[in-house]
Write a protein that holds these residues in place. Structure first.
Motif, PDB file in Angstrom:
ATOM      1  N   GLY A   1       0.675  -1.339   0.124  1.00  0.00           N
ATOM      2  CA  GLY A   1       0.011   0.055  -0.003  1.00  0.00           C
ATOM      3  C   GLY A   1       0.873   1.251  -0.042  1.00  0.00           C
ATOM      4  N   THR A   2       2.008   1.103  -0.415  1.00  0.00           N
ATOM      5  CA  THR A   2       2.954   2.496  -0.432  1.00  0.00           C
ATOM      6  C   THR A   2       4.053   2.176  -1.775  1.00  0.00           C
ATOM      7  N   ALA A   3       4.698   3.032  -2.063  1.00  0.00           N
ATOM      8  CA  ALA A   3       5.692   2.863  -3.112  1.00  0.00           C
ATOM      9  C   ALA A   3       6.477   1.666  -3.274  1.00  0.00           C
ATOM     10  N   TYR A   4       6.711   1.113  -1.910  1.00  0.00           N
ATOM     11  CA  TYR A   4       7.557  -0.070  -1.793  1.00  0.00           C
ATOM     12  C   TYR A   4       7.193  -1.230  -2.993  1.00  0.00           C
ATOM     13  N   ALA A   5       5.912  -1.139  -2.892  1.00  0.00           N
ATOM     14  CA  ALA A   5       5.406  -2.358  -3.587  1.00  0.00           C
ATOM     15  C   ALA A   5       5.235  -1.801  -5.188  1.00  0.00           C
ATOM     16  N   ASP A   6       5.280  -0.887  -5.631  1.00  0.00           N
ATOM     17  CA  ASP A   6       5.183  -0.183  -7.054  1.00  0.00           C
ATOM     18  C   ASP A   6       5.980  -0.903  -8.048  1.00  0.00           C
ATOM     19  N   LYS A   7       5.438  -1.552  -9.042  1.00  0.00           N
ATOM     20  CA  LYS A   7       6.049  -2.324 -10.177  1.00  0.00           C
ATOM     21  C   LYS A   7       7.095  -1.245 -10.950  1.00  0.00           C
ATOM     22  N   ALA A   8       6.620   0.052 -10.700  1.00  0.00           N
ATOM     23  CA  ALA A   8       7.457   0.923 -11.499  1.00  0.00           C
ATOM     24  C   ALA A   8       8.927   1.313 -11.055  1.00  0.00           C
ATOM     25  N   LEU A   9       9.107   0.758  -9.663  1.00  0.00           N
ATOM     26  CA  LEU A   9      10.458   0.950  -8.847  1.00  0.00           C
ATOM     27  C   LEU A   9      11.438   0.828  -9.730  1.00  0.00           C
ATOM     28  N   ASP A  10      11.617  -0.425 -10.390  1.00  0.00           N
ATOM     29  CA  ASP A  10      12.530  -0.905 -11.010  1.00  0.00           C
ATOM     30  C   ASP A  10      12.802  -0.685 -12.588  1.00  0.00           C
ATOM     31  N   MET A  11      11.839   0.334 -13.107  1.00  0.00           N
ATOM     32  CA  MET A  11      12.187   1.067 -14.157  1.00  0.00           C
ATOM     33  C   MET A  11      11.537   2.352 -14.354  1.00  0.00           C
ATOM     34  N   MET A  12      11.992   3.176 -13.387  1.00  0.00           N
ATOM     35  CA  MET A  12      11.563   4.414 -13.381  1.00  0.00           C
ATOM     36  C   MET A  12      11.631   5.166 -14.689  1.00  0.00           C
ATOM     37  N   HIS A  13      12.813   5.213 -15.253  1.00  0.00           N
ATOM     38  CA  HIS A  13      13.163   5.869 -16.573  1.00  0.00           C
ATOM     39  C   HIS A  13      11.942   5.543 -17.577  1.00  0.00           C
ATOM     40  N   GLU A  14      11.425   4.411 -17.724  1.00  0.00           N
ATOM     41  CA  GLU A  14      10.521   3.934 -18.556  1.00  0.00           C
ATOM     42  C   GLU A  14       9.019   4.608 -18.190  1.00  0.00           C
ATOM     43  N   THR A  15       8.974   4.466 -17.185  1.00  0.00           N
ATOM     44  CA  THR A  15       7.642   4.846 -16.289  1.00  0.00           C
ATOM     45  C   THR A  15       7.388   6.294 -16.629  1.00  0.00           C
ATOM     46  N   TYR A  16       8.511   7.166 -16.525  1.00  0.00           N
ATOM     47  CA  TYR A  16       8.401   8.511 -16.665  1.00  0.00           C
ATOM     48  C   TYR A  16       8.657   8.904 -18.097  1.00  0.00           C
ATOM     49  N   ASP A  17       8.806   8.092 -18.828  1.00  0.00           N
ATOM     50  CA  ASP A  17       8.955   8.321 -20.377  1.00  0.00           C
ATOM     51  C   ASP A  17       7.816   8.610 -21.153  1.00  0.00           C
ATOM     52  N   ARG A  18       7.153   9.718 -20.728  1.00  0.00           N
ATOM     53  CA  ARG A  18       5.644   9.878 -21.293  1.00  0.00           C
ATOM     54  C   ARG A  18       5.439  11.314 -21.246  1.00  0.00           C
ATOM     55  N   ASP A  19       4.172  11.775 -21.952  1.00  0.00           N
ATOM     56  CA  ASP A  19       3.981  13.056 -21.785  1.00  0.00           C
ATOM     57  C   ASP A  19       3.626  13.669 -20.475  1.00  0.00           C
ATOM     58  N   ARG A  20       3.847  15.050 -20.256  1.00  0.00           N
ATOM     59  CA  ARG A  20       3.760  15.616 -18.973  1.00  0.00           C
ATOM     60  C   ARG A  20       4.361  14.848 -17.659  1.00  0.00           C
ATOM     61  N   ALA A  21       5.478  14.320 -17.859  1.00  0.00           N
ATOM     62  CA  ALA A  21       6.012  13.414 -16.787  1.00  0.00           C
ATOM     63  C   ALA A  21       7.405  13.515 -16.799  1.00  0.00           C
ATOM     64  N   THR A  22       8.103  13.807 -15.554  1.00  0.00           N
ATOM     65  CA  THR A  22       9.528  13.839 -15.642  1.00  0.00           C
ATOM     66  C   THR A  22       9.916  13.183 -14.097  1.00  0.00           C
ATOM     67  N   TYR A  23      10.992  12.556 -14.137  1.00  0.00           N
ATOM     68  CA  TYR A  23      11.754  12.040 -12.895  1.00  0.00           C
ATOM     69  C   TYR A  23      13.125  12.439 -12.695  1.00  0.00           C
ATOM     70  N   PHE A  24      13.173  13.185 -11.707  1.00  0.00           N
ATOM     71  CA  PHE A  24      14.743  13.715 -11.651  1.00  0.00           C
ATOM     72  C   PHE A  24      15.585  12.672 -10.424  1.00  0.00           C
ATOM     73  N   VAL A  25      16.718  12.972 -10.695  1.00  0.00           N
ATOM     74  CA  VAL A  25      17.676  12.363  -9.685  1.00  0.00           C
ATOM     75  C   VAL A  25      18.585  13.501  -9.092  1.00  0.00           C
ATOM     76  N   VAL A  26      19.244  13.116  -8.057  1.00  0.00           N
ATOM     77  CA  VAL A  26      20.410  13.912  -7.502  1.00  0.00           C
ATOM     78  C   VAL A  26      21.536  13.069  -7.502  1.00  0.00           C
ATOM     79  N   ASP A  27      22.361  13.431  -8.659  1.00  0.00           N
ATOM     80  CA  ASP A  27      23.846  12.793  -9.022  1.00  0.00           C
ATOM     81  C   ASP A  27      24.869  13.366  -8.188  1.00  0.00           C
ATOM     82  N   ASP A  28      25.382  12.502  -7.291  1.00  0.00           N
ATOM     83  CA  ASP A  28      26.393  13.004  -6.699  1.00  0.00           C
ATOM     84  C   ASP A  28      27.926  12.263  -7.023  1.00  0.00           C
ATOM     85  N   GLY A  29      28.496  12.851  -7.968  1.00  0.00           N
ATOM     86  CA  GLY A  29      29.507  12.281  -8.632  1.00  0.00           C
ATOM     87  C   GLY A  29      29.418  10.850  -9.154  1.00  0.00           C
ATOM     88  N   GLY A  30      28.225  10.706  -9.788  1.00  0.00           N
ATOM     89  CA  GLY A  30      27.912   9.322 -10.415  1.00  0.00           C
ATOM     90  C   GLY A  30      26.950   8.441  -9.348  1.00  0.00           C
TER      91      GLY A  30
END
Length: 161
Positions: free
Chosen positions: A34-63
């Motif tokens: 019943g939380t994000a932990y169980a979301d199937k999307a967790l393992d493919m976030m790039h693909e999940t947000y690769d659609r109109d009006r959606a963006t997923y950001f990361v904080v990249d600290d030296g890779g």
């Protein structure tokens, strides 16, 4: 040492992002159902947000990915409302202003997409996150909007964009 950067997710980030989210949820004692932990999307976030009006950001600290958050249309809701989704930071990312910077990036993107409001669901004990949300302009609302499937998240907030 370079300052961490906030950038859109890349396919190569998927595994690290899933690890970050699951680690934060486990560290905070969040239910796995019943939380994000169980979301199937967790393992493919790039693909999940690769659609109109959606963006997923990361904080990249030296890779190394140390935080993440996304913006997308609120699921199962008929209206011009987006949801701030899956915003999580590892312990080493906290207290560095990265949450505020990430909120700014997500909300600016939401405005660019033309959304009128932004919605959040969270847990009662995620007090630091709620302080950030309130400081950014979110207010508490009485119940859920749409149907995200996160029925274990009883705190609902909304902000006008």
């Amino acid at each position: 040492m370079d300052k961490p950067i906030i950038r859109p997710i890349e396919k190569a980030d998927n595994a690290q992002v899933a690890q970050v989210i699951r680690k934060v949820l486990v560290d905070l004692g969040v239910p796995k159902v019943g939380t994000a932990y169980a979301d199937k999307a967790l393992d493919m976030m790039h693909e999940t947000y690769d659609r109109d009006r959606a963006t997923y950001f990361v904080v990249d600290d030296g890779g190394t990915i140390i935080g993440c958050a996304g913006i997308a249309q609120l699921d199962n809701y008929d209206g011009n409302v987006c949801e701030l989704q899956k915003m999580y930071f590892l312990e080493e990312a906290r207290g560095r202003g990265l949450g505020t910077a990430m909120m700014d990036a997500c909300l600016e993107q939401a405005r660019t997409y033309g959304f009128e409001q932004c919605y959040i669901e969270t847990m009662p004990y995620m007090e630091a996150a709620q302080k950030l949300y309130k400081r950014t302009g979110f207010r508490y609302i009485d119940g859920p909007m749409g149907d995200t499937g996160h029925y274990s998240c009883p705190v609902h907030m909304l902000m006008d964009l």
